[in-house]
Each structure stands twice: as C-alpha cells, then as structure tokens.
Design an enzyme around this catalytic site. Structure first.
Site, PDB file in Angstrom:
ATOM      1  CG  HIS A   1      -1.766  -1.098   1.509  1.00  0.00           C
ATOM      2  ND1 HIS A   1      -2.941  -1.320   0.825  1.00  0.00           N
ATOM      3  CD2 HIS A   1      -1.670  -2.106   2.415  1.00  0.00           C
ATOM      4  CE1 HIS A   1      -3.539  -2.393   1.296  1.00  0.00           C
ATOM      5  NE2 HIS A   1      -2.798  -2.903   2.253  1.00  0.00           N
TER       6      HIS A   1
HETATM    7  O1  RIB Z   1      -4.882   0.165   4.900  1.00  0.00           O
HETATM    8  C1  RIB Z   1      -3.502   0.131   4.634  1.00  0.00           C
HETATM    9  C2  RIB Z   1      -2.760   1.093   5.496  1.00  0.00           C
HETATM   10  O2  RIB Z   1      -2.952   0.751   6.868  1.00  0.00           O
HETATM   11  C3  RIB Z   1      -1.237   1.054   5.278  1.00  0.00           C
HETATM   12  O3  RIB Z   1      -0.702   2.317   5.503  1.00  0.00           O
HETATM   13  C4  RIB Z   1      -0.754   0.087   6.338  1.00  0.00           C
HETATM   14  O4  RIB Z   1       0.577   0.349   6.771  1.00  0.00           O
HETATM   15  C5  RIB Z   1      -1.703   0.393   7.473  1.00  0.00           C
HETATM   16  O5  RIB Z   1      -1.193   1.505   8.173  1.00  0.00           O
END
Ligand code: RIB
Ligand code: CA
Length: 234
Positions: free
Chosen positions: A221
């Site tokens: 992500h």
């Molecule tokens: O939903 C994904 C996010 O939530 C990313 O930033 C992961 O590190 C968590 O913080």
C-alpha cells in the site's frame, strides 16, 4: 533535481518498503520522517522508523515523534510492528529530532516539498488546523466501496476518521486508495530481491493475508503512495 520528501508514517511492514523506496531513490531527497500511532503504538512506530533508517544507512534523516493514539493492526504487522522481527534491525543511535511535528513542517516545508502520509492522518490534520499549507500532499487511505478493517473502512482513515475528514476537506490531497493498492501485491521472491532483511519482516503480514485470500505476498500500500510522489501518474 531530487524531490524533497517528508513521509508521515506508522511503520508497519509496508511502511518499511515505502521508506526504503524513498531512502534509496536518487530521485528523492528524503528530508524527514514524522511518526504517528497506527499499526502499533507511537513508541514502537517511532523506534521502528529509527531502526529502518539505521538499516538503510540513512541516520542523516531526522525522525520527529508525532501523535499518539489507539493502535490497531498488530494482527497484521506483529506486536512490534515489524512482523516480530524488529530486533533483527540495528538499534539506532541517532537522536529523535523532537516531538513538534507542526514546528518541523513549519520549518522544513519548501514550495517544492512533497509530503506522503501513509498512516492515520492525525499529524497532517493537526498541521492543517494550525494553518500549515502542504504544497503537494499524497495520502494512502480510504477505498471506494472497499475496506480492509471493516467492509467499507480502510485502516488509516478508520483509525482517525475526524483527521481523515479534515485532510480531505482542507489538504487538497492526492489520495491513493485501496482500489489501487489492492492491485499491488509483492510476493516473497520479489521482496527478497528488493531487500532480504526487510523481506524477513513480512511473515506475519503474509500469514494474515494467506488466511483470508489466495495471496502469497503482501499489499505494498504505502510504497504505491511513495511511487506516486516519485513518478506522478497524473
Ligand atoms: O490500509 C492500509 C494502510 O494501513 C497502510 O498504511 C498500512 O501500513 C496500514 O497503516
Ligand atoms: Ca502505514
């Protein structure tokens, strides 16, 4: 000219790869990490940020301790935030830059600085409410008809929804949502090529996903949000 970049982060396994991408890219002038609660508590996300920079040979990058809050993703990222393997990274001997995130932004933001926020949006919202203007703000968060923490809530926005609302309304951010990041899965073989030490942090995350899907890797992500800073899609 390298892109001046500040990352607001809650490391976190995918945060680790995002920080590595920024720290190792010649296109990036990494100006600082500001830490926030999220995947795990602030003390751990802050210590993890320092350890990651020590591992990356970038203890020149200041780490500023930000907002505390209720953590909530140890089941994904491990109790220490790095898959139970934080101890495999070097202890960091570089001092915290402090805990005044708003003062840091006020002092360090230049007209060409990009800020990438890859955790709960608490620090960013506080800065906006204090009158800070972000020249270019990229946020990993949210999902269109898609969630990961609930059926319709993405973790970063779920962890502090009021802050997310402020950032969307005041920050004019480029949002990198789950709809995009769920198409960015990195498997173990690829991650080991990127950095075998960081790949060793992914066991808890991979097991979590393997129990819920056919995935054999992790969603990167946060690295997608940093990639947007380096090579804008728009
Ligand atoms: O939903 C994904 C996010 O939530 C990313 O930033 C992961 O590190 C968590 O913080
Ligand atoms: Ca994160």
């Amino acid at each position: 000219m390298a892109i001046p970049l500040i990352i607001d982060t809650d490391p976190g396994v995918d945060d680790a790869f995002a920080i590595a991408l920024a720290a190792r890219s010649p296109e990036v002038d990494l100006r600082g990490l500001t830490t926030v609660f999220g995947n795990v508590a602030l003390d751990l996300t802050t210590r993890n940020a320092q350890r990651l920079l020590a591992h990356l040979g970038r203890t020149d990058v200041p780490v500023v301790r930000g907002a505390e809050g209720p953590s909530g993703a140890a089941d994904v990222h491990g109790e220490d935030g790095l898959g139970g393997q934080a101890h495999t990274l070097p202890e960091s001997d570089h001092e915290l830059f402090g805990d005044d995130v708003i003062g840091f932004f006020r002092e360090r933001l230049t007209p060409d600085t990009v800020v990438v926020a890859i955790g709960p949006q608490t620090n960013i919202a506080k800065a906006l409410d204090a009158g800070i203007e972000f020249p270019r703000l990229i946020v990993m968060g949210g999902g269109l008809d898609l969630g990961n923490t609930t059926a319709r809530a993405e973790f970063n926005f779920w962890a502090d929804p009021a802050a997310a609302r402020t950032v969307i309304r005041k920050g004019n951010p480029i949002v990198v949502p789950l709809n995009l990041t769920h198409r960015c899965i990195a498997d173990t073989e690829f991650l080991a090529k990127v950095d075998p030490v960081l790949s060793n942090l992914t066991g808890t995350y991979r097991a979590y996903l393997a129990n819920r899907s056919e995935n054999t890797g992790i969603y990167i992500h946060d690295a997608v949000a940093v990639a947007e800073a380096i090579g804008p899609s728009s």
